[in-house]
Design a protein around this motif. Structure first.
Motif, mmCIF file in Angstrom:
data_model
loop_
_atom_site.group_PDB
_atom_site.id
_atom_site.type_symbol
_atom_site.label_atom_id
_atom_site.label_comp_id
_atom_site.label_asym_id
_atom_site.label_seq_id
_atom_site.Cartn_x
_atom_site.Cartn_y
_atom_site.Cartn_z
ATOM 1 N N TYR A 178 0.828 -1.203 0.000
ATOM 2 C CA TYR A 178 0.000 0.000 0.000
ATOM 3 C C TYR A 178 0.863 1.254 0.000
ATOM 4 O O TYR A 178 0.516 2.270 -0.595
ATOM 5 C CB TYR A 178 -0.950 -0.008 1.198
ATOM 6 C CG TYR A 178 -2.081 -0.998 1.038
ATOM 7 C CD1 TYR A 178 -3.025 -0.829 0.030
ATOM 8 C CD2 TYR A 178 -2.197 -2.100 1.868
ATOM 9 C CE1 TYR A 178 -4.062 -1.739 -0.139
ATOM 10 C CE2 TYR A 178 -3.234 -3.015 1.706
ATOM 11 C CZ TYR A 178 -4.162 -2.827 0.703
ATOM 12 O OH TYR A 178 -5.181 -3.720 0.530
ATOM 13 N N ARG A 179 1.998 1.183 0.657
ATOM 14 C CA ARG A 179 2.914 2.316 0.656
ATOM 15 C C ARG A 179 3.357 2.614 -0.771
ATOM 16 O O ARG A 179 3.382 3.763 -1.207
ATOM 17 C CB ARG A 179 4.132 2.007 1.532
ATOM 18 C CG ARG A 179 5.070 3.193 1.675
ATOM 19 C CD ARG A 179 6.380 2.816 2.342
ATOM 20 N NE ARG A 179 7.225 1.990 1.491
ATOM 21 C CZ ARG A 179 8.517 1.748 1.740
ATOM 22 N NH1 ARG A 179 9.074 2.248 2.829
ATOM 23 N NH2 ARG A 179 9.225 1.000 0.936
ATOM 24 N N GLU A 180 3.700 1.547 -1.490
ATOM 25 C CA GLU A 180 4.145 1.688 -2.876
ATOM 26 C C GLU A 180 3.119 2.433 -3.721
ATOM 27 O O GLU A 180 3.471 3.191 -4.610
ATOM 28 C CB GLU A 180 4.395 0.296 -3.474
ATOM 29 C CG GLU A 180 4.881 0.293 -4.909
ATOM 30 C CD GLU A 180 6.370 0.552 -5.024
ATOM 31 O OE1 GLU A 180 7.047 0.492 -3.973
ATOM 32 O OE2 GLU A 180 6.841 0.835 -6.140
ATOM 33 N N LEU A 181 1.868 2.209 -3.408
ATOM 34 C CA LEU A 181 0.819 2.862 -4.180
ATOM 35 C C LEU A 181 0.480 4.245 -3.639
ATOM 36 O O LEU A 181 -0.537 4.827 -4.002
ATOM 37 C CB LEU A 181 -0.429 1.986 -4.216
ATOM 38 C CG LEU A 181 -0.258 0.680 -4.994
ATOM 39 C CD1 LEU A 181 -1.560 -0.089 -5.036
ATOM 40 C CD2 LEU A 181 0.231 0.944 -6.402
ATOM 41 N N GLY A 182 1.312 4.728 -2.725
ATOM 42 C CA GLY A 182 1.166 6.108 -2.283
ATOM 43 C C GLY A 182 0.246 6.338 -1.107
ATOM 44 O O GLY A 182 -0.070 7.481 -0.799
ATOM 45 N N PHE A 183 -0.179 5.287 -0.424
ATOM 46 C CA PHE A 183 -1.011 5.484 0.757
ATOM 47 C C PHE A 183 -0.175 6.052 1.895
ATOM 48 O O PHE A 183 0.944 5.575 2.128
ATOM 49 C CB PHE A 183 -1.601 4.155 1.224
ATOM 50 C CG PHE A 183 -2.774 3.691 0.418
ATOM 51 C CD1 PHE A 183 -4.037 3.652 0.982
ATOM 52 C CD2 PHE A 183 -2.621 3.282 -0.899
ATOM 53 C CE1 PHE A 183 -5.126 3.216 0.244
ATOM 54 C CE2 PHE A 183 -3.706 2.861 -1.642
ATOM 55 C CZ PHE A 183 -4.965 2.823 -1.075
ATOM 56 N N PRO A 184 -0.695 7.035 2.636
ATOM 57 C CA PRO A 184 -0.015 7.454 3.868
ATOM 58 C C PRO A 184 -0.113 6.336 4.899
ATOM 59 O O PRO A 184 -1.072 5.566 4.903
ATOM 60 C CB PRO A 184 -0.790 8.691 4.319
ATOM 61 C CG PRO A 184 -2.091 8.626 3.606
ATOM 62 C CD PRO A 184 -1.858 7.858 2.342
ATOM 63 N N LEU A 185 0.874 6.281 5.772
ATOM 64 C CA LEU A 185 0.972 5.136 6.681
ATOM 65 C C LEU A 185 -0.229 4.982 7.606
ATOM 66 O O LEU A 185 -0.610 3.860 7.931
ATOM 67 C CB LEU A 185 2.259 5.243 7.494
ATOM 68 C CG LEU A 185 3.539 5.169 6.669
ATOM 69 C CD1 LEU A 185 4.756 5.136 7.581
ATOM 70 C CD2 LEU A 185 3.538 3.956 5.760
ATOM 71 N N ASP A 186 -0.809 6.076 8.033
ATOM 72 C CA ASP A 186 -1.956 5.941 8.943
ATOM 73 C C ASP A 186 -3.144 5.292 8.230
ATOM 74 O O ASP A 186 -3.879 4.519 8.817
ATOM 75 C CB ASP A 186 -2.333 7.291 9.564
ATOM 76 C CG ASP A 186 -2.468 8.390 8.514
ATOM 77 O OD1 ASP A 186 -2.297 8.079 7.311
ATOM 78 O OD2 ASP A 186 -2.732 9.533 8.886
ATOM 79 N N GLU A 187 -3.301 5.622 6.949
ATOM 80 C CA GLU A 187 -4.374 4.981 6.190
ATOM 81 C C GLU A 187 -4.081 3.495 5.985
ATOM 82 O O GLU A 187 -4.980 2.661 6.021
ATOM 83 C CB GLU A 187 -4.549 5.649 4.826
ATOM 84 C CG GLU A 187 -5.274 6.973 4.900
ATOM 85 C CD GLU A 187 -5.530 7.551 3.516
ATOM 86 O OE1 GLU A 187 -5.741 6.780 2.572
ATOM 87 O OE2 GLU A 187 -5.497 8.795 3.398
ATOM 88 N N VAL A 188 -2.831 3.182 5.783
ATOM 89 C CA VAL A 188 -2.437 1.781 5.652
ATOM 90 C C VAL A 188 -2.850 1.033 6.910
ATOM 91 O O VAL A 188 -3.422 -0.059 6.842
ATOM 92 C CB VAL A 188 -0.919 1.645 5.442
ATOM 93 C CG1 VAL A 188 -0.508 0.189 5.480
ATOM 94 C CG2 VAL A 188 -0.512 2.278 4.133
ATOM 95 N N ALA A 189 -2.579 1.654 8.054
ATOM 96 C CA ALA A 189 -2.948 1.035 9.320
ATOM 97 C C ALA A 189 -4.449 0.767 9.356
ATOM 98 O O ALA A 189 -4.896 -0.296 9.768
ATOM 99 C CB ALA A 189 -2.531 1.936 10.481
ATOM 100 N N VAL A 190 -5.226 1.753 8.893
ATOM 101 C CA VAL A 190 -6.683 1.607 8.912
ATOM 102 C C VAL A 190 -7.122 0.420 8.066
ATOM 103 O O VAL A 190 -7.864 -0.439 8.531
ATOM 104 C CB VAL A 190 -7.366 2.896 8.407
ATOM 105 C CG1 VAL A 190 -8.861 2.670 8.239
ATOM 106 C CG2 VAL A 190 -7.123 4.036 9.384
ATOM 107 N N VAL A 191 -6.681 0.371 6.825
ATOM 108 C CA VAL A 191 -7.141 -0.711 5.955
ATOM 109 C C VAL A 191 -6.667 -2.070 6.453
ATOM 110 O O VAL A 191 -7.395 -3.058 6.358
ATOM 111 C CB VAL A 191 -6.701 -0.530 4.478
ATOM 112 C CG1 VAL A 191 -7.247 0.766 3.914
ATOM 113 C CG2 VAL A 191 -5.208 -0.599 4.326
ATOM 114 N N LEU A 192 -5.475 -2.114 7.025
ATOM 115 C CA LEU A 192 -4.971 -3.409 7.493
ATOM 116 C C LEU A 192 -5.653 -3.857 8.777
ATOM 117 O O LEU A 192 -5.770 -5.051 9.036
ATOM 118 C CB LEU A 192 -3.458 -3.354 7.695
ATOM 119 C CG LEU A 192 -2.621 -3.256 6.420
ATOM 120 C CD1 LEU A 192 -1.146 -3.363 6.751
ATOM 121 C CD2 LEU A 192 -3.015 -4.324 5.420
#
Lengths: 253, 253
Positions: free
Chosen positions: B55-69
């Motif tokens: 998700y980082r590779e696709l430009g997601f900010p880390l907090d959003e990554v945390a949310v989706v995961l």
DNA sequence: ACTTGCACCTCACGTCGCGTGAGGGCCCAG
DNA sequence: CTGGGCCCTCACGCGACGTGAGGTGCAAGT
């Protein structure tokens, strides 16, 4: 014919602050200022901004962007060529990632588990063979995984079981089909291939014919996938590849 | 079977600091610590890291990554599906950018200049019609550009001229070809199409048959390109499109 | 004539995702 | 018992902006 910050920001899809920033660091200094000190962007400035945004989009740091744009022996043609190269390279990389995701999906679908290295192959930023030996030492033998992985494979419970049943049922019918001596490009084999594709689509993701064809190839090229299908009946992987290809051809063309 | 920061960093292709950071912000907390306080990553942790990096590779900010995961009603299948969607969307976007670059190259090749809006269409992040009226007011009429643009068109001097001569020569011969009543899918028309493609490849960028076909379509769909070719001889754009398609077919298939 | 509003300006500090030491601990090899 | 290697925790720095705060120039409404 000159544009204000707001106008430029609007068409370019950036904020005014960004333009201020580019001015500050000397990346894009508007060619004129109005009487009141307002920034006035010319057409040439817009062109430059477009280039800046393009390289930024592809992940270049701004100072490098400045370097490539200020390179005196790079005419507009050279830039367009470079941009086209960068784009196609980028697209290829993403397509590989997509293929890796499809690979991972297939692995899940069959309960095959990947080694840590394989999981990170998506980001293929290193020579896969270079550390092969080292990896052996670090990660121990593959049997160790087989166990630890089998646990993690169970983290979807009910429907995971149901899906497995579907696969088993399909396998039994494919076995029968082969016993009956059906050809891979026959009507019944193609129907089974189509069912296979539908199964993936309903359980996992939209499996296009193109993707399906790729999977078919993988079933014979990747040992574990081949083993999985051949465990249903020897030669099934090979047969299925043909059926998938035939089915894809009739739907695509 | 647990891995140290160094090992994880190695296989995942990230730095140790990055792992420390993900631990700090709670995005990826190793499931165990050794006696000495060292981070111990499990297989599950590796899986999570892989998702994070994706998700980082696709430009997601880390907090959003945390949310989706950490979304409880998103199983692994849902993630794979989502990732596949994101990837294909991303690929499509890049392909549009590539098409836009090709478009820009063609515009240069013919001395046609684009309006500011068109230049930024590459980053198509807004509804092109939404601001159409507003743009009219802001940017004035198109004639104003026609002039200011024609100036900027002159920023390659000698070889720009030479290239133009080549185009003119080609145009004259294509005119003759049409006068002779040659069909678009005839041998001579295809040869002219091929020459056209070669011209682009030598002067601008590798023009594949697929790209060439796209350009052919554009020559009739985009008014200015159509006008450019039809100025050599009425109906030339249409005729050329056919020739390009025929030439592409025989080489591809 | 006055103020209201809008788009612009210049500081200047905040944020995100780390990079990059500084200073110290555990453990094995020589 | 002394390195060397890998680990740890602060803690400051940086790139690319975001986000106010406080002030200016100018056209339109009252």
């Amino acid at each position: 014919m000159s544009y204000s910050v707001g106008q430029v920001a609007h068409v370019a899809g950036v904020t005014v602050r960004t333009l201020h920033h580019y001015d500050e660091i000397g990346l894009l200094v508007p060619s004129e200022r109005s009487h009141a000190g307002h920034r006035c962007y010319s057409d040439a400035d817009l062109d430059r901004l477009q280039q800046v945004l393009f390289y930024r989009e592809l992940g270049f740091p701004l100072d490098e962007v400045a370097v490539v744009l200020d390179d005196p022996d790079a005419d507009p043609r050279a830039h367009l060529r470079r941009q086209h190269r960068l784009l196609t390279a980028r697209i290829e990389k993403l397509q590989k990632m997509a293929a890796a995701v499809e690979h991972a999906m297939e692995a899940r679908r069959m309960g095959i588990n990947l080694t840590p290295e394989e999981k990170f192959e998506v980001f293929g930023d290193k020579d896969p063979e270079q550390y092969a030996e080292e990896a052996e030492q670090r990660w121990g033998n593959t049997e160790a995984y087989a166990e630890s992985q089998r646990r993690t494979a169970s983290y979807t419970k009910d429907d995971w079981k149901r899906m497995q049943d579907e696969v088993a049922d399909w396998g039994a019918r494919y076995d029968a089909l082969m016993t009956a001596g059906e050809s891979p490009d026959g009507e019944r084999a193609m129907a089974m291939a189509e069912e296979h594709r539908q199964h993936i689509t309903t359980w996992f993701y939209e499996c296009t014919y193109e993707i399906h064809r790729g999977l078919g190839e993988m079933y014979v090229s990747d040992e574990r996938f081949k083993a999985f299908y051949d465990s249903m009946r020897p030669g099934l992987a090979e047969h299925l590849r043909g059926a998938i290809a035939a089915n894809a051809s009739r739907h695509e063309g």
